[in-house]
Design a protein around this motif. Structure first.
Motif, PDB file in Angstrom:
ATOM      1  N   LEU A 130       0.836  -1.208   0.000  1.00  0.00           N
ATOM      2  CA  LEU A 130       0.000   0.000   0.000  1.00  0.00           C
ATOM      3  C   LEU A 130       0.870   1.256   0.000  1.00  0.00           C
ATOM      4  N   ARG A 131       1.935   1.225   0.788  1.00  0.00           N
ATOM      5  CA  ARG A 131       2.820   2.384   0.842  1.00  0.00           C
ATOM      6  C   ARG A 131       3.395   2.699  -0.550  1.00  0.00           C
ATOM      7  N   ARG A 132       3.851   1.665  -1.245  1.00  0.00           N
ATOM      8  CA  ARG A 132       4.464   1.901  -2.560  1.00  0.00           C
ATOM      9  C   ARG A 132       3.446   2.364  -3.591  1.00  0.00           C
ATOM     10  N   VAL A 133       2.242   1.786  -3.496  1.00  0.00           N
ATOM     11  CA  VAL A 133       1.208   2.127  -4.468  1.00  0.00           C
ATOM     12  C   VAL A 133       0.689   3.550  -4.228  1.00  0.00           C
ATOM     13  N   SER A 134       0.708   3.979  -2.958  1.00  0.00           N
ATOM     14  CA  SER A 134       0.194   5.307  -2.595  1.00  0.00           C
ATOM     15  C   SER A 134       1.144   6.420  -2.979  1.00  0.00           C
ATOM     16  N   GLU A 135       2.415   6.072  -3.118  1.00  0.00           N
ATOM     17  CA  GLU A 135       3.427   7.074  -3.374  1.00  0.00           C
ATOM     18  C   GLU A 135       3.076   7.891  -4.607  1.00  0.00           C
ATOM     19  N   GLU A 136       2.992   9.207  -4.418  1.00  0.00           N
ATOM     20  CA  GLU A 136       2.751  10.065  -5.574  1.00  0.00           C
ATOM     21  C   GLU A 136       4.023  10.087  -6.404  1.00  0.00           C
ATOM     22  N   GLN A 137       3.900   9.707  -7.631  1.00  0.00           N
ATOM     23  CA  GLN A 137       5.065   9.775  -8.508  1.00  0.00           C
ATOM     24  C   GLN A 137       5.081  11.180  -9.093  1.00  0.00           C
ATOM     25  N   ALA A 138       6.043  11.959  -8.650  1.00  0.00           N
ATOM     26  CA  ALA A 138       6.056  13.385  -8.983  1.00  0.00           C
ATOM     27  C   ALA A 138       6.073  13.643 -10.487  1.00  0.00           C
ATOM     28  N   GLY A 139       6.729  12.799 -11.224  1.00  0.00           N
ATOM     29  CA  GLY A 139       6.830  13.038 -12.659  1.00  0.00           C
ATOM     30  C   GLY A 139       8.092  13.817 -12.979  1.00  0.00           C
ATOM     31  N   VAL A 140       8.579  13.661 -14.173  1.00  0.00           N
ATOM     32  CA  VAL A 140       9.830  14.274 -14.611  1.00  0.00           C
ATOM     33  C   VAL A 140       9.535  15.038 -15.893  1.00  0.00           C
TER      34      VAL A 140
END
Ligand code: 5GP
Length: 319
Positions: free
Chosen positions: A231-241
């Protein structure tokens, strides 16, 4: 908004479904109880209900964003989802990217062998029969779904795989296989059920560690911790590049647009201009990749599509 939770409509092994005061909508309450091997193994995974509801919320919203129609409405508490009520189709659709579980066993195929291309299988959702595997002809014979419905479910399942494999990969997880269930609402097929470590196989991309219900099935320990980590990994907002690409014609390569502009500038009196080369400027935004990896990927995109490396130079900048 106040949502009234009404009578219990159905209780399964991992969820309770309640009526609501919203027409056509139900509450799915996720339980901590876990079962495996057709209910022969039972236990409790503390926090599982919460993880599965919250992960399903994230995954269903992500799928909706990518054009998949699901039963999802919203997360209404830490372990409850509001969803559309579906008339469920009793066929489980399984997509496999790697050999594991029943496929490895049935075909004598070594665990973790990558499939040449994703495999779709059908199983009869029927506890008394132990969820037997189905051929298309069995589905037709039993009248479980029409050919059109089966085709639609199959193509949605493959599309879900195309969307979720990179989603998990960006979070350091290999999506080895997963199970989907579909249902009908007003004649339309929607993806239902849940998407959680209970219904898929997830392997840590670095260590190969098992991050799904197999930890419970096979008594591997650290079950609660692993569900929480997923859940922690899936919740992580991927900021984007953000990436910028500058493409210009190589020196010495004929550049008609540059030549024409050079001539025009000179005729306007800009005698000092010796050379004009006209290229293009491309901006991209990438999601779910680290900056280093993003640069490598964008360079690859330049080589393959964005530039013509034979006659053009390119420069990549990553923010
Ligand atoms: P297998 O056929 O190898 O047992 O399962 C393939 C995948 O589908 C696994 O990720 C497994 O968790 C999921 N799956 C298959 N059948 C069921 C089922 O009846 N219930 C749940 N929760 N998952 C299933």
């Amino acid at each position: 908004m106040s949502m009234e939770k009404r009578e219990l409509i159905y209780e399964g092994k991992a969820k309770r479904v309640y009526a609501t005061d919203q027409p056509g909508q139900v509450i799915q309450e996720f339980k901590d109880e876990a079962t495996a091997f057709d209910g022969k193994k039972r236990g409790v995974i503390a926090g599982k209900g919460k993880v599965n509801a919250q992960m399903s919320d994230i995954i269903f919203r992500y799928l909706e964003k990518h054009g998949i129609h699901t039963h999802h409405v919203k997360l209404i508490s830490e372990n409850e989802l509001l969803t559309w009520w579906l008339e469920m189709i009793p066929v489980e659709i399984i997509v496999r990217n790697y050999a594991a579980g029943s496929l490895a066993k049935r075909l004598g195929y070594p665990e973790r062998t990558e499939m040449k291309s994703p495999i779709v299988e059908y199983y009869y959702k029927n506890d008394e029969l132990g969820d037997p595997m189905l051929a298309r002809e069995h589905i037709r014979e039993l009248g479980l779904a029409s050919d059109e419905q089966l085709d639609e479910m199959t193509s949605i399942a493959l599309r879900v795989n195309e969307i979720l494999r990179p989603f998990f990969e960006a979070r350091g997880i290999i999506l080895a296989d997963f199970k989907l269930e579909f249902g009908l609402r007003e004649g339309r097929i929607l993806l239902g059920d849940e998407f959680s470590p209970d219904v898929c196989r997830l392997w840590d991309a670095e260590t190969g560690e098992i991050m799904d219900k197999d930890r419970f099935r096979r008594d591997l320990g650290k079950v609660e911790e692993t569900y929480a980590e997923v859940l922690r990994r899936v919740s992580e907002e991927q900021a984007g590049v953000a990436a910028s690409v500058y493409v210009s014609p190589k020196k010495g390569v004929l550049d008609p647009a540059g030549q024409a502009t050079l001539g025009a500038l000179k005729s306007l009196g800009y005698e000092e201009v010796r050379e004009v080369r006209i290229g293009k400027y491309i901006t991209l935004r990438l999601e779910g990749v680290e900056a280093d990896k993003a640069e490598e990927r964008v360079r690859e995109m330049c080589e393959r599509l964005l530039a013509n490396p034979i006659i053009e130079d390119y420069r990549v900048e990553i923010d």
